[in-house]
Scaffold this motif. Structure first.
Motif, mmCIF file in Angstrom:
data_model
loop_
_atom_site.group_PDB
_atom_site.id
_atom_site.type_symbol
_atom_site.label_atom_id
_atom_site.label_comp_id
_atom_site.label_asym_id
_atom_site.label_seq_id
_atom_site.Cartn_x
_atom_site.Cartn_y
_atom_site.Cartn_z
ATOM 1 N N LEU A 219 0.832 -1.202 0.000
ATOM 2 C CA LEU A 219 0.000 0.000 0.000
ATOM 3 C C LEU A 219 0.868 1.254 0.000
ATOM 4 N N LYS A 220 2.043 1.184 0.629
ATOM 5 C CA LYS A 220 2.967 2.320 0.592
ATOM 6 C C LYS A 220 3.430 2.590 -0.841
ATOM 7 N N ILE A 221 3.771 1.511 -1.550
ATOM 8 C CA ILE A 221 4.234 1.673 -2.934
ATOM 9 C C ILE A 221 3.109 2.205 -3.819
ATOM 10 N N ILE A 222 1.907 1.631 -3.648
ATOM 11 C CA ILE A 222 0.755 2.118 -4.420
ATOM 12 C C ILE A 222 0.474 3.575 -4.097
ATOM 13 N N GLY A 223 0.567 3.923 -2.806
ATOM 14 C CA GLY A 223 0.352 5.312 -2.407
ATOM 15 C C GLY A 223 1.330 6.254 -3.069
ATOM 16 N N PHE A 224 2.594 5.842 -3.148
ATOM 17 C CA PHE A 224 3.601 6.669 -3.822
ATOM 18 C C PHE A 224 3.258 6.850 -5.294
ATOM 19 N N GLN A 225 2.845 5.749 -5.938
ATOM 20 C CA GLN A 225 2.489 5.843 -7.353
ATOM 21 C C GLN A 225 1.260 6.726 -7.556
ATOM 22 N N VAL A 226 0.272 6.589 -6.678
ATOM 23 C CA VAL A 226 -0.931 7.420 -6.778
ATOM 24 C C VAL A 226 -0.568 8.894 -6.615
ATOM 25 N N ALA A 227 0.252 9.211 -5.609
ATOM 26 C CA ALA A 227 0.647 10.604 -5.377
ATOM 27 C C ALA A 227 1.362 11.180 -6.596
ATOM 28 N N SER A 228 2.269 10.401 -7.177
ATOM 29 C CA SER A 228 3.007 10.872 -8.354
ATOM 30 C C SER A 228 2.081 11.049 -9.548
ATOM 31 N N ALA A 229 1.170 10.077 -9.752
ATOM 32 C CA ALA A 229 0.259 10.146 -10.898
ATOM 33 C C ALA A 229 -0.700 11.324 -10.774
ATOM 34 N N VAL A 230 -1.222 11.558 -9.559
ATOM 35 C CA VAL A 230 -2.140 12.683 -9.348
ATOM 36 C C VAL A 230 -1.417 14.002 -9.552
ATOM 37 N N GLU A 231 -0.200 14.107 -9.062
ATOM 38 C CA GLU A 231 0.570 15.341 -9.252
ATOM 39 C C GLU A 231 0.837 15.577 -10.735
ATOM 40 N N ASN A 232 1.187 14.518 -11.474
ATOM 41 C CA ASN A 232 1.400 14.653 -12.919
ATOM 42 C C ASN A 232 0.109 15.076 -13.626
ATOM 43 N N ALA A 233 -1.022 14.514 -13.187
ATOM 44 C CA ALA A 233 -2.314 14.877 -13.795
ATOM 45 C C ALA A 233 -2.631 16.344 -13.537
ATOM 46 N N ARG A 234 -2.375 16.796 -12.307
ATOM 47 C CA ARG A 234 -2.632 18.199 -11.981
ATOM 48 C C ARG A 234 -1.711 19.122 -12.768
ATOM 49 N N LEU A 235 -0.450 18.719 -12.898
ATOM 50 C CA LEU A 235 0.495 19.519 -13.678
ATOM 51 C C LEU A 235 0.068 19.579 -15.130
ATOM 52 N N TYR A 236 -0.363 18.432 -15.663
ATOM 53 C CA TYR A 236 -0.833 18.394 -17.049
ATOM 54 C C TYR A 236 -2.032 19.327 -17.236
ATOM 55 N N GLU A 237 -2.962 19.291 -16.265
ATOM 56 C CA GLU A 237 -4.147 20.139 -16.358
ATOM 57 C C GLU A 237 -3.762 21.614 -16.353
ATOM 58 N N ARG A 238 -2.800 21.961 -15.481
ATOM 59 C CA ARG A 238 -2.350 23.370 -15.447
ATOM 60 C C ARG A 238 -1.707 23.772 -16.773
ATOM 61 N N LEU A 239 -0.853 22.890 -17.307
ATOM 62 C CA LEU A 239 -0.185 23.195 -18.578
ATOM 63 C C LEU A 239 -1.203 23.254 -19.713
ATOM 64 N N TYR A 240 -2.191 22.345 -19.657
ATOM 65 C CA TYR A 240 -3.229 22.334 -20.690
ATOM 66 C C TYR A 240 -4.012 23.639 -20.669
ATOM 67 N N GLN A 241 -4.400 24.079 -19.466
ATOM 68 C CA GLN A 241 -5.149 25.320 -19.362
ATOM 69 C C GLN A 241 -4.296 26.511 -19.782
ATOM 70 N N MET A 242 -3.002 26.472 -19.433
ATOM 71 C CA MET A 242 -2.107 27.566 -19.819
ATOM 72 C C MET A 242 -1.982 27.665 -21.333
ATOM 73 N N SER A 243 -2.106 26.523 -22.015
ATOM 74 C CA SER A 243 -1.991 26.545 -23.474
ATOM 75 C C SER A 243 -3.166 27.265 -24.112
ATOM 76 N N PHE A 244 -4.226 27.516 -23.346
ATOM 77 C CA PHE A 244 -5.387 28.247 -23.845
ATOM 78 C C PHE A 244 -5.491 29.642 -23.243
ATOM 79 N N GLN A 245 -4.420 30.098 -22.592
ATOM 80 C CA GLN A 245 -4.468 31.398 -21.921
ATOM 81 C C GLN A 245 -3.328 32.287 -22.389
ATOM 82 N N ASP A 246 -3.644 33.555 -22.610
ATOM 83 C CA ASP A 246 -2.630 34.533 -22.973
ATOM 84 C C ASP A 246 -1.871 34.960 -21.724
ATOM 85 N N GLU A 247 -0.565 34.868 -21.771
ATOM 86 C CA GLU A 247 0.256 35.127 -20.584
ATOM 87 C C GLU A 247 0.228 36.590 -20.166
#
Length: 403
Positions: A219-247
């Motif tokens: 469960l510790k290993i799965i938890g680490f993978q979940v934390a990393s995957a969720v952080e990557n998903a959130r980062l992707y979402e931020r980058l995706y939204q930034m690609s539609f926004q004028d800086e």
């Protein structure tokens, strides 16, 4: 010739046949059946033979445990592989969390399961998934400071309650799900992202002493993978939204404009397009510098935000060219918005030392479907109306008209 067999010989042959059957399906051997055979053997065999067969039974039991453990480890490795594959293929947080629950359930009792997140600065845990007996009670929130979840966050340590008698009396346990039955074994594992604890993953069972040490480690290993995957998903979402926004302005950009316009036309909704262009950006850049030119662009963006109503979307399309999409707006309403933008800018000139620099824009308006039946056609019509405003001397609004 008939073979004369004693009762002991017959029984010994039966034992050997049973041993062969057990070894052929060693992973299915029932320990209770082994113990029963050992007890029965003591009454039917001499002590020396019984001791010898007892050693065989012990080795069969040991072999069963080793094979079972190897199968368990193999299943753990497969789960970790499946998790890695899923997490590499998706940036959908809900899909990540449900996949974690599905795979955890394959290798350990998961009568209840939840994942909680605590974002920095928040006073509440966000619990997007909270399953008990197959029913998802999430999403919901609980205040920070309640329950063992808070203790795990603060300590960064795993908590393993093997039975409810282990439950800390000084900590209020947060309950959810079925009221008529409670879980007895609980694992609470921190979700680690580097050295930071971002949440908790918990699996629970109605049965006491349901989890082993290797369950905790898995469960510790799965938890680490979940934390990393969720952080990557959130980062992707931020980058995706930034690609539609004028800086520079914070408005949506040209990618967002074409995406949104296509969506509106797909829905068949009428829409007014207001296109506007600064009348003096080049002159401001040349005389006062690009820093003031940037401020002019931001000021136009402020004007559009101030005028936009619910449902409207504003865009910096390119350079000093801006768009406003107003779904379901009439031509008269679009003209009022354009007038309001120009009035806002009239009241908000740029100030540079002792100079007061007026800001004006030229505006073109076109409507779908009356002026065009495609997105490109609508943009061309508004662009032509804007060009006519420029030719008329700038600082005015023109409505598209054929001819």
């Amino acid at each position: 010739m008939r073979e004369d067999l004693t009762e002991k010989d017959v029984y010994t042959r039966q034992l050997l046949e049973k041993y062969c059957q057990w070894i052929s399906r060693i992973e299915q051997v029932d320990q209770i059946e082994v113990e029963s055979t050992a007890n029965e053997m003591k009454t039917k065999l001499p002590e020396a033979d019984s001791a010898l067969h007892g050693r065989v039974l012990q080795e069969i039991g040991n072999l069963h445990e080793k094979v079972t453990e190897m199968q368990r480890m193999s299943e753990h490795m497969k789960i970790l592989h499946d998790l890695s594959h899923t997490f590499a293929m998706t940036f959908d947080v809900n899909q990540i969390l449900w996949k974690a629950f599905e795979l955890v359930s394959r290798v350990m009792r998961a009568d209840a399961f939840f994942i909680a997140f605590l974002n920095e600065g928040d006073s509440e845990f966000q619990i997007p998934i909270s399953v008990e007996s197959g029913v998802n009670y999430g999403p919901y929130t609980i205040p920070y400071g309640q329950g063992l979840v808070t203790k795990v966050i603060e300590s960064g340590e795993t908590i393993h309650l093997r039975t409810m008698s282990d439950e800390p009396s000084e900590i209020e346990i947060v309950r959810w799900g079925r009221e008529e039955i409670d879980t007895n074994t609980c694992l609470f594992v921190p979700l680690m992202l580097g050295k930071q604890v971002i949440g908790v993953i918990s699996v629970q069972s109605y049965k006491e002493f349901a989890y082993k040490q290797d369950d905790e480690e898995l469960l510790k290993i799965i938890g680490f993978q979940v934390a990393s995957a969720v952080e990557n998903a959130r980062l992707y979402e931020r980058l995706y939204q930034m690609s539609f926004q004028d800086e520079l302005t914070g408005l949506a950009n040209y990618r967002a404009f074409h995406r949104d316009l296509e969506q509106l036309l797909t829905e068949g909704r009428p829409v007014a397009l207001i296109m506007l262009d600064s009348d003096s950006l080049k002159a401001v850049n040349d005389r006062y510098g690009h820093h003031l030119g940037d401020e002019l662009i931001r000021r136009v963006a402020d004007a559009m935000r101030a005028v936009a109503e619910d449902g409207d979307t504003t865009y910096r399309y390119a350079g000093d060219e801006f768009m406003l999409l107003s779904p379901d707006a009439t031509l008269e309403e679009a003209e009022e918005k354009a007038c309001a933008i120009r009035h806002y800018l009239e009241q908000s000139p740029l100030i540079q030392e002792d100079a007061c620099i007026p800001i004006t824009v030229s505006v073109g308006i076109a409507c779908y479907p009356s002026d065009a039946n495609t997105g490109d056609g609508l943009k061309r019509a508004a662009d032509e109306a804007l060009y006519r405003s420029k030719r008329k001397g700038k600082n005015c609004t023109t409505v598209y008209a054929v001819g």
